[in-house]
Design an enzyme around this catalytic site. Sequence first.
Site, PDB file in Angstrom:
ATOM      1  N   HIS B  53      22.642  -5.800 -28.116  1.00  0.00           N
ATOM      2  CA  HIS B  53      22.735  -5.657 -29.567  1.00  0.00           C
ATOM      3  C   HIS B  53      23.439  -4.353 -29.955  1.00  0.00           C
ATOM      4  CE1 HIS B  53      21.412  -7.199 -33.439  1.00  0.00           C
ATOM      5  NE2 HIS B  53      21.142  -5.963 -33.803  1.00  0.00           N
ATOM      6  N   LYS B  95      31.802  -6.489 -43.757  1.00  0.00           N
ATOM      7  CA  LYS B  95      31.231  -6.738 -42.439  1.00  0.00           C
ATOM      8  C   LYS B  95      30.169  -7.830 -42.559  1.00  0.00           C
ATOM      9  CE  LYS B  95      29.054  -4.616 -38.446  1.00  0.00           C
ATOM     10  NZ  LYS B  95      28.174  -3.594 -37.937  1.00  0.00           N
ATOM     11  N   HIS B  99      21.048 -11.874 -38.393  1.00  0.00           N
ATOM     12  CA  HIS B  99      19.631 -11.506 -38.335  1.00  0.00           C
ATOM     13  C   HIS B  99      18.841 -12.736 -37.904  1.00  0.00           C
ATOM     14  CE1 HIS B  99      17.009  -8.048 -39.974  1.00  0.00           C
ATOM     15  NE2 HIS B  99      17.749  -7.633 -38.967  1.00  0.00           N
ATOM     16  N   ASN B 100      19.342 -13.357 -36.823  1.00  0.00           N
ATOM     17  CA  ASN B 100      18.836 -14.661 -36.401  1.00  0.00           C
ATOM     18  C   ASN B 100      17.410 -14.607 -35.881  1.00  0.00           C
ATOM     19  OD1 ASN B 100      21.459 -15.420 -36.928  1.00  0.00           O
ATOM     20  ND2 ASN B 100      22.106 -15.268 -34.787  1.00  0.00           N
ATOM     21  N   HIS B 101      17.149 -13.656 -35.011  1.00  0.00           N
ATOM     22  CA  HIS B 101      15.816 -13.621 -34.404  1.00  0.00           C
ATOM     23  C   HIS B 101      14.739 -13.286 -35.432  1.00  0.00           C
ATOM     24  CE1 HIS B 101      18.333 -13.711 -30.845  1.00  0.00           C
ATOM     25  NE2 HIS B 101      17.265 -14.008 -30.128  1.00  0.00           N
ATOM     26  N   ARG B 120      23.748  -1.576 -46.317  1.00  0.00           N
ATOM     27  CA  ARG B 120      23.821  -0.156 -45.938  1.00  0.00           C
ATOM     28  C   ARG B 120      25.081   0.132 -45.128  1.00  0.00           C
ATOM     29  NH1 ARG B 120      18.537  -1.163 -45.178  1.00  0.00           N
ATOM     30  NH2 ARG B 120      18.628  -1.282 -42.918  1.00  0.00           N
ATOM     31  N   GLN B 244      11.144  -6.292 -39.325  1.00  0.00           N
ATOM     32  CA  GLN B 244      11.020  -5.244 -40.320  1.00  0.00           C
ATOM     33  C   GLN B 244      10.653  -5.827 -41.670  1.00  0.00           C
ATOM     34  OE1 GLN B 244      13.720  -6.345 -38.878  1.00  0.00           O
ATOM     35  NE2 GLN B 244      14.864  -4.765 -37.807  1.00  0.00           N
ATOM     36  N   ASP B 501      33.196 -11.179 -38.222  1.00  0.00           N
ATOM     37  CA  ASP B 501      32.611 -12.352 -37.579  1.00  0.00           C
ATOM     38  C   ASP B 501      31.201 -12.066 -37.109  1.00  0.00           C
ATOM     39  OD1 ASP B 501      32.592 -11.021 -35.072  1.00  0.00           O
ATOM     40  OD2 ASP B 501      34.667 -11.586 -34.744  1.00  0.00           O
ATOM     41  N   GLY B 538      32.258  -6.816 -37.233  1.00  0.00           N
ATOM     42  CA  GLY B 538      31.510  -8.003 -36.858  1.00  0.00           C
ATOM     43  C   GLY B 538      30.362  -7.680 -35.936  1.00  0.00           C
ATOM     44  N   SER B 541      25.645 -11.998 -31.498  1.00  0.00           N
ATOM     45  CA  SER B 541      24.238 -12.358 -31.366  1.00  0.00           C
ATOM     46  C   SER B 541      24.119 -13.355 -30.226  1.00  0.00           C
ATOM     47  CB  SER B 541      23.731 -12.967 -32.670  1.00  0.00           C
ATOM     48  OG  SER B 541      22.430 -13.471 -32.485  1.00  0.00           O
TER      49      SER B 541
END
Lengths: 226, 742
Positions: B53, B95, B99-101, B120, B244, B501, B538, B541
């Site tokens: 990551h 950009k 945030h798949n997981h 951000r 989070q 991407d 990009g 993931s």
Amino acid sequence: MRIAVIVFPGSNCDVDLYEALGTVCGADVAYVSHHEHSLVGFDAVMLPGGFSYGDYLRAGAIARFTNIMPAIIKMAEEGKPVFGTCNGFQILTEAGLLPGALKRNDSQRFVCKAVPLEVVNNQTLFTSRYRPHERISLPIAHADGSFYADQKTLDRLEANHQVVFRYAEENPNGSLRNIAGITNQRGNVLGMMPHPERAVEAILGNTDGLRLFKSLLTNGSVKVGE
Amino acid sequence: MKQAMTPEEIKEQKPYLDWSLSEDEYNYISDTLLGRLPNYTEAGLFAAMWSEHCSYKKSKPVLRLFPNKNDRVIQGPGEGAGVVDIDDGQAVVFKAESHNHPTTVEPYQGAATGVGGILRDIFSMGARPVASLDSLHFGELDDSTTRMKVDGTVRGIGDYGNCMGIPTIAGETTFDPCYQGNVLCNAMSVGLMDQKDIQQGKAAGVGNAVMYVGAKTGRDGIHGATFASADFSDENATQRSAVQVGNPFMEKLLLEACLELISKHPDWLVGIQDMGAAGIVSSSAEMAAEGKSGMDLDLDLVPQRETGMSAYEIMLSESQERMLLCVNKGHEDDVRKIFDFYDLDAVTIGRITAGHQYVLRHDGQVVCDIPVSSLTDDVLEEESTEHKPVRITVAEQEPVWRPKIDDPAATLRCLLAQSTIADKSSFYQQYDSQVRTSTVVGPGSDAGVLRVRGTHKGLAMTTDGNGRFVYLNPEVGGQMALVEAAANIVSSGAEPLAITDCLNYGDPNDPEIFWELHQSVKGMAAACRIFDTPVISGNVSLYNENNGQAIHPTPMVGMVGLVKNIDRVVPSFVQQAGDQVYLVGATRDDYAGSELQKMLTGKISGVVRPFDLDGVHTTMRHLLHAMENGHVASCHDLSEGGLGVALAETLFKTDRGMNLDLRNLTGAQLFSETPGRFVVTVQPDHVPAFEQDLGDAAQLVGTVTNAHWLEAHLADSDLNLSVGELQQIWEEAIPCQMKSKD
């Protein structure tokens, strides 16, 4: 006339009001921070949409305790125009400048779309350029827009012609008597959930809100009597 | 505070394996980089910073295939976001990030903080975010858990973006069983700035302050980066500690404070970076590496909202709404006053030092003392093995699937109710798409379009990814993702500028999956070169799997285009009766991976055939030329469901119809998904100019009528359909499925 647009922490339609008044209508407009204590020098004040204090506790509930509120209340008492859209409307009810409350939408969901409205009262500072019972379309964008007041208050609002805008076809949030916008008894404080400031330019596809600001700019210097 | 384990215990018990740091990496760190055993905090920092990551150690060799420069690119990959010149001293900054997981585990907070994180990245560059987009991929809606995830994701995106006052103006939502156990939530943000305000994530100048601003640090999100770099299974389906929690109100204040500092006091600021994945450690180490500096931080000074946090926890927390600044010595109080105005913490937590050591102090002890570059630059790139999946080799031998459509009207009705095709307004009406009053074209069109205030320009933007094509043919599917995005941008009358991407794949340690990644990136890169749309930012993931079952390889392309004259934005729906209808681009028998195939056979199969990328590009260039000269009344690109669905969509929400002669197409070809095609309508007096611009690429097929009917003669059948009826099917499909109690 000189118009103040209040910036609360979390206001986010402040730019839209400022641009609608300043750039589109050519009015004399300035941002005023919630930290300020005075509105001396201003002839009208506008409370923008957004999420003041993140809507924490209740939409508008914390903003009413900011430094600037007494100055806004003073202007209302002096009969000067006070306008609140969306979160601004919520703050005006929390501050007691307008009756009733805005509850969570019946759908329990935020909703953003254009809705048909009826101009119920075109005899106000803010609506004189609309025809009686004219149908217009304005965008809404809120999660807490369901207007509530007790029966007696609702009857009084109707009797005094304080209901200025009503949802015309569908009721998007569960507001009692389809109420979308009301004034105080004196008629110088208007709160409404729809966003007229989003409907002032042809390039954005809708100009139905423009006449609200033009009405105010024409009538605003006329002080509303007791 | 004492370390949780001694260095020797770490060597013995290997806790780093649970943090996705391999034994080889651990040994390399001990033997080569440090010449000693790392302590507990240091080992944790390495695990996070060396995760895929943060480090892209697996995907880097593949990412090098992408072009990332042209005359307009001001900032390519490597900073918070990419920056592209849009003339007049202005730039667009954008950009996308996955945030798949988190979204799979806790849809509402996962999606919300996905939006918060990407915003951000935009304002850390000095730009004001002006639009958000999303690309969402879920399992099928007949599953109640999926419906809950859809609802939570949509509310999460809405609540965060709405509160921030940034309009969500475009996006996509698709459904396929492959995403059931692993949702894809990709968020894109677009910002605008004056080129003079551009910022860097850099920390330099011995003695300068490292300032922490924004929300306090808690224990939320610890190990988010390593969490994103491992497979899912039922075992960790409840792994909530890594997700989070967002506070958009705090972020709105942080946005205003940071932009005030950047625009009014650039001389106070050396650099600024978002604390994203791997929190303080990644932002501070990357800033120090960028500035070729050393850094000394006192963790006792970090604002904390929990007690007893260890150095390890403080450094790896992914608490939201925080930024790290490098401030010129002597201006710390000035900066603090700005953040005070917004009721935000702004604390000096350390200084830039001479040399290149990264030193952390906690409870009076040095808990980390390692070279900055060991965290950021010395990561061992991982060689990957790859081979062509057996399923593709097998498919190449099998006969091509050809549908037989006897009743195209019935087929069209059914396709319009497919959840990937059906109306998504019940989702996007939960997003404020108009705040900031610049939205010229909102959600539900080919691309969203914003005007740029004070100019005559506009920005068009879209997100596109179709995993089905990539699954069947990664290289061609990668090209198609780019072509689909470009088609959406061109449809609205804009010139494609560049892309961002999100590369969403399964476990790259599986050689077949790595091959998918490699081939699809190769396809995308080739298409990017032809369209001159470099990749400016990009993310990657990987490990999108559930119980060993990978998602379809799903590269998402986020593209931004420039509208030269905002008055010439082209609508996606028809205008006047009497306008001539053209089909632009050739139609072939392309059914592999199509919605038609999925609907009729319940699965996708076959080989997606290569297409003429250069030809498609040339056609789009000519089409854009015709648009910029005002010859096009409306334009809609053909995607899922092919021509049949596109025709219906161009008539929805109008009171018009069409009368078409499609006798060179069969009923089946009405639903073929050959890429690079458009339905275009042209006013009669613009016909000669339009035909001259498009040449053979445009085929006149009929006329816009005042009757609200879609009438068409096909080679083997006729269509005669009430548009009102079609619209009702299309509008009711998703609300109806979402209400299901099954």
